[in-house]
Design a protein around this motif. Sequence first.
Motif, PDB file in Angstrom:
ATOM      1  N   ASP A   1       0.818  -1.223   0.000  1.00 38.18           N
ATOM      2  CA  ASP A   1       0.000   0.000   0.000  1.00 38.18           C
ATOM      3  C   ASP A   1       0.846   1.265   0.000  1.00 38.18           C
ATOM      4  OD1 ASP A   1      -2.232  -1.592   0.027  1.00 38.18           O
ATOM      5  OD2 ASP A   1      -2.505  -1.507   2.205  1.00 38.18           O
ATOM      6  N   TYR A   2       1.990   1.260   0.682  1.00 41.35           N
ATOM      7  CA  TYR A   2       2.754   2.496   0.777  1.00 41.35           C
ATOM      8  C   TYR A   2       3.316   2.906  -0.589  1.00 41.35           C
ATOM      9  CZ  TYR A   2       7.188  -0.110   0.704  1.00 41.35           C
ATOM     10  OH  TYR A   2       8.255  -0.899   0.351  1.00 41.35           O
ATOM     11  N   VAL A   3       3.629   1.928  -1.457  1.00 43.51           N
ATOM     12  CA  VAL A   3       4.089   2.246  -2.806  1.00 43.51           C
ATOM     13  C   VAL A   3       2.926   2.769  -3.643  1.00 43.51           C
ATOM     14  CG1 VAL A   3       5.107   1.297  -4.915  1.00 43.51           C
ATOM     15  CG2 VAL A   3       5.960   0.571  -2.679  1.00 43.51           C
TER      16      VAL A   3
ATOM     17  N   ILE B   1      10.674   6.914  -5.257  1.00 40.79           N
ATOM     18  CA  ILE B   1      10.035   5.749  -4.636  1.00 40.79           C
ATOM     19  C   ILE B   1      11.043   4.614  -4.465  1.00 40.79           C
ATOM     20  CG2 ILE B   1       8.272   3.969  -4.949  1.00 40.79           C
ATOM     21  CD1 ILE B   1       6.561   6.000  -6.394  1.00 40.79           C
ATOM     22  N   LEU B   2      11.861   4.380  -5.492  1.00 42.20           N
ATOM     23  CA  LEU B   2      12.856   3.303  -5.423  1.00 42.20           C
ATOM     24  C   LEU B   2      13.885   3.563  -4.334  1.00 42.20           C
ATOM     25  CD1 LEU B   2      13.478   2.571  -9.217  1.00 42.20           C
ATOM     26  CD2 LEU B   2      12.280   1.126  -7.571  1.00 42.20           C
TER      27      LEU B   2
ATOM     28  N   LEU C   1      14.155   0.719  -1.530  1.00 39.04           N
ATOM     29  CA  LEU C   1      15.530   0.311  -1.236  1.00 39.04           C
ATOM     30  C   LEU C   1      15.767  -0.013   0.238  1.00 39.04           C
ATOM     31  CD1 LEU C   1      18.406  -0.176  -2.190  1.00 39.04           C
ATOM     32  CD2 LEU C   1      18.849   2.277  -1.957  1.00 39.04           C
ATOM     33  N   PRO C   2      15.307   0.822   1.203  1.00 43.74           N
ATOM     34  CA  PRO C   2      15.543   0.454   2.617  1.00 43.74           C
ATOM     35  C   PRO C   2      14.917  -0.874   3.021  1.00 43.74           C
ATOM     36  CG  PRO C   2      14.905   2.761   2.436  1.00 43.74           C
ATOM     37  CD  PRO C   2      14.669   2.146   1.092  1.00 43.74           C
ATOM     38  N   ASN C   3      13.877  -1.315   2.325  1.00 43.37           N
ATOM     39  CA  ASN C   3      13.208  -2.559   2.688  1.00 43.37           C
ATOM     40  C   ASN C   3      13.820  -3.787   2.036  1.00 43.37           C
ATOM     41  OD1 ASN C   3      10.954  -1.535   4.362  1.00 43.37           O
ATOM     42  ND2 ASN C   3      10.350  -0.496   2.489  1.00 43.37           N
ATOM     43  N   VAL C   4      14.824  -3.609   1.177  1.00 40.10           N
ATOM     44  CA  VAL C   4      15.477  -4.761   0.547  1.00 40.10           C
ATOM     45  C   VAL C   4      16.945  -4.829   0.916  1.00 40.10           C
ATOM     46  CG1 VAL C   4      13.864  -4.681  -1.389  1.00 40.10           C
ATOM     47  CG2 VAL C   4      16.039  -3.476  -1.571  1.00 40.10           C
ATOM     48  N   THR C   5      17.380  -4.034   1.889  1.00 39.07           N
ATOM     49  CA  THR C   5      18.799  -3.999   2.247  1.00 39.07           C
ATOM     50  C   THR C   5      19.237  -5.242   3.023  1.00 39.07           C
ATOM     51  OG1 THR C   5      18.208  -2.691   4.196  1.00 39.07           O
ATOM     52  CG2 THR C   5      18.971  -1.492   2.254  1.00 39.07           C
ATOM     53  N   GLY C   6      18.301  -5.906   3.720  1.00 34.21           N
ATOM     54  CA  GLY C   6      18.671  -7.096   4.485  1.00 34.21           C
ATOM     55  C   GLY C   6      19.319  -8.167   3.633  1.00 34.21           C
ATOM     56  N   PRO C   7      18.635  -8.673   2.594  1.00 28.49           N
ATOM     57  CA  PRO C   7      19.272  -9.668   1.730  1.00 28.49           C
ATOM     58  C   PRO C   7      20.524  -9.156   1.032  1.00 28.49           C
ATOM     59  CG  PRO C   7      16.894  -9.601   1.366  1.00 28.49           C
ATOM     60  CD  PRO C   7      17.235  -8.432   2.227  1.00 28.49           C
ATOM     61  N   VAL C   8      20.558  -7.855   0.720  1.00 29.21           N
ATOM     62  CA  VAL C   8      21.736  -7.290   0.046  1.00 29.21           C
ATOM     63  C   VAL C   8      22.959  -7.356   0.949  1.00 29.21           C
ATOM     64  CG1 VAL C   8      22.730  -5.147  -0.866  1.00 29.21           C
ATOM     65  CG2 VAL C   8      20.410  -5.804  -1.478  1.00 29.21           C
ATOM     66  N   LEU C   9      22.778  -7.057   2.234  1.00 25.47           N
ATOM     67  CA  LEU C   9      23.898  -7.118   3.168  1.00 25.47           C
ATOM     68  C   LEU C   9      24.440  -8.540   3.302  1.00 25.47           C
ATOM     69  CD1 LEU C   9      22.688  -4.711   6.009  1.00 25.47           C
ATOM     70  CD2 LEU C   9      24.423  -4.277   4.259  1.00 25.47           C
ATOM     71  N   VAL C  10      23.544  -9.503   3.320  1.00 26.19           N
ATOM     72  CA  VAL C  10      23.978 -10.903   3.418  1.00 26.19           C
ATOM     73  C   VAL C  10      24.781 -11.298   2.185  1.00 26.19           C
ATOM     74  CG1 VAL C  10      23.199 -13.286   3.579  1.00 26.19           C
ATOM     75  CG2 VAL C  10      22.044 -11.507   4.908  1.00 26.19           C
ATOM     76  N   ILE C  11      24.254 -10.977   1.004  1.00 27.18           N
ATOM     77  CA  ILE C  11      24.957 -11.329  -0.230  1.00 27.18           C
ATOM     78  C   ILE C  11      26.294 -10.594  -0.310  1.00 27.18           C
ATOM     79  CG2 ILE C  11      24.831 -11.246  -2.747  1.00 27.18           C
ATOM     80  CD1 ILE C  11      21.845 -11.510  -2.553  1.00 27.18           C
ATOM     81  N   ALA C  12      26.324  -9.334   0.132  1.00 26.79           N
ATOM     82  CA  ALA C  12      27.570  -8.562   0.077  1.00 26.79           C
ATOM     83  C   ALA C  12      28.630  -9.154   0.995  1.00 26.79           C
ATOM     84  CB  ALA C  12      27.289  -7.112   0.455  1.00 26.79           C
ATOM     85  N   THR C  13      28.224  -9.615   2.169  1.00 25.92           N
ATOM     86  CA  THR C  13      29.195 -10.196   3.095  1.00 25.92           C
ATOM     87  C   THR C  13      29.780 -11.486   2.543  1.00 25.92           C
ATOM     88  OG1 THR C  13      27.923  -9.261   4.928  1.00 25.92           O
ATOM     89  CG2 THR C  13      29.565 -10.928   5.469  1.00 25.92           C
ATOM     90  N   ILE C  14      28.907 -12.358   2.066  1.00 26.43           N
ATOM     91  CA  ILE C  14      29.395 -13.606   1.470  1.00 26.43           C
ATOM     92  C   ILE C  14      30.137 -13.314   0.170  1.00 26.43           C
ATOM     93  CG2 ILE C  14      28.683 -15.829   0.526  1.00 26.43           C
ATOM     94  CD1 ILE C  14      26.328 -15.806   2.444  1.00 26.43           C
ATOM     95  N   GLY C  15      29.640 -12.326  -0.601  1.00 22.31           N
ATOM     96  CA  GLY C  15      30.312 -11.971  -1.842  1.00 22.31           C
ATOM     97  C   GLY C  15      31.695 -11.413  -1.632  1.00 22.31           C
ATOM     98  N   LEU C  16      31.931 -10.754  -0.496  1.00 18.81           N
ATOM     99  CA  LEU C  16      33.272 -10.254  -0.194  1.00 18.81           C
ATOM    100  C   LEU C  16      34.266 -11.392  -0.076  1.00 18.81           C
ATOM    101  CD1 LEU C  16      35.287  -8.074   0.607  1.00 18.81           C
ATOM    102  CD2 LEU C  16      34.401  -8.221   2.959  1.00 18.81           C
ATOM    103  N   ALA C  17      33.876 -12.455   0.627  1.00 15.32           N
ATOM    104  CA  ALA C  17      34.757 -13.624   0.742  1.00 15.32           C
ATOM    105  C   ALA C  17      35.018 -14.245  -0.625  1.00 15.32           C
ATOM    106  CB  ALA C  17      34.144 -14.648   1.690  1.00 15.32           C
TER     107      ALA C  17
END
Length: 315
Positions: free
Chosen positions: A205-207, A220-221, A226-242
């Motif tokens: 609804d907020y969108v 809007i993006l 964007l703030p609501n999709v940062t969780g999975p991004v942080l996980v992928i970034a941490t594993i992606g760093l390794a």
Amino acid sequence: MSASAPPGRRPMGLFSRIIDSDIFYSFRTSPVAVVAASIALILILAAVFAPWIAPYNPFDPRTLNLMDGYTAPMETSFAGNYFLLGADHQGRDVFSTILYGSRVSLLVGLSATLFAMTLGVSLGLIAGYRGGFTDAIIMRICDIQLTFPAILIALLIFGVARGLIPPSQQESTALYVLILAIGLSNWAQFARTVRGATMVERQKDYVAAARIMGVHPLFILVRHILPNVTGPVLVIATIGLALAIIEEATLSFLGVGVPPTQPSLGTLIRIGQQFLFSGEWWILFFPALTLVLLALSVNLLGDWLRDALNPRLRK
């Protein structure tokens, strides 16, 4: 008379909220996460402060002495110098080379991960929000790229970029080409994850309210989705760093990474494997151990972060 906080109980703002958060509680109650974070922090700080910690500058030819070559760990060389982790065939202190080599590996890994994250998140947001033909094109490119190993794509991009750069500038630009190659080989995972999360968020609804109010899609993006999709991004970034650190080491081991004047852990491993069967095991063992500890600790932190950010996996 206004009420005041009891002595010793002053509010601490952001720091207090972090300490009381569920994420920090999950971190301090996970022995694996604490140990992994400690190891990663020690290795990162050692690399950052290498010029002040390293007893020698291993890449200054004026400080090298061939009489120090092949000195075993914790022994004194013929020239009277002591080396904690031994010396290589050129008389370079292995401990110092690891510190300086870790700087290059971390720089390439962090830069490539940030580049891949920026590109992947941007394309994922566009694909998930616009849908239709734009979504189909971006996702088909992701599908094609994910059918090939990342190392092969990085080799292809590295080779094409080096072919376009004049020979006189190849050594000075090798670091940037390596970052570009690794980043372009890892953006698809960010794009697919963010695209799926964006498709879910755009139905809320907020969108819809923002659209009715005439808010620009870019706002809007960036401001809402964007703030609501940062969780999975942080996980992928941490594993992606390794994975980026390992990928850089693999490319350097193959001889297509950073130049010898800026050796990384992969370059040190490539040099050390030449002396493994002649008895100088320490030239290979300690750089390889450092790479394993760095990649493993970052990977374990990524696994913990994935579990901590997923409510279904919380106990």
